[in-house]
Design a protein around this motif. Structure first.
Motif: not given
Length: 159
Positions: A24-51
């Motif tokens: 159960s612990f391992l299953s929860a750990m394997s799922l956590s990255p999917a929920y832990a992903i934060d969207l980049p900030t507007d400035d980080e998105q701008d850098v991603l697009v332009r670069t």
């Protein structure tokens, strides 16, 4: 004899409980990255697009897609080669659809940044200037804790 049986049975019981809790612990750990992903900030998105678009443009201008491929995600590198990219984007080179001027231009996002059903960050928008109109849809995946391109869809035309 009964105490030995009880002891063996209780050990098996506790071992089974420990195994279930571990799984159960391992299953929860394997799922956590999917929920832990934060969207980049507007400035980080701008850098991603332009670069990303500037690396793509440089590759089109030079005909050398090795840097674009090297900066891409592992998934992208596993599916693409320099040769495939050269063929795929030949029309940009032959029509001289280069857009280095957009690096300082404003652009409009066509949709709010989001994670798609596969967990990829999707950034879409449009640049317009006197030289070129450029629509893009870029997909990124987290690779070594950095957002790296896994998909490029670019439509450029001269006004």
């Amino acid at each position: 004899m009964r105490s030995i049986f009880t002891s063996v049975a209780s050990r098996k019981f506790f071992a089974a409980i420990a195994l279930v809790m571990s799984l159960s612990f391992l299953s929860a750990m394997s799922l956590s990255p999917a929920y832990a992903i934060d969207l980049p900030t507007d400035d980080e998105q701008d850098v991603l697009v332009r670069t990303t678009l500037m690396t793509f443009n440089d590759a089109n201008m030079t005909g050398n897609y090795s840097v674009l491929l090297a900066k891409a995600s592992k998934q992208f590198r596993e599916q693409m080669t320099v040769e495939k990219l050269t063929v795929a984007f030949e029309s940009f080179r032959s029509k001289k659809l280069f857009f280095e001027g957009i690096v300082t231009d404003d652009y409009e996002s066509q949709q709010k940044a989001k994670l798609d059903s596969e967990g990829a960050l999707v950034l879409a928008g449009e640049f317009k200037n006197d030289d070129v109109q450029l629509k893009y849809k870029l997909r990124f995946a987290q690779d070594s804790e950095a957002w790296k391109v896994i998909g490029i869809d670019v439509d450029a035309k001269k006004p």
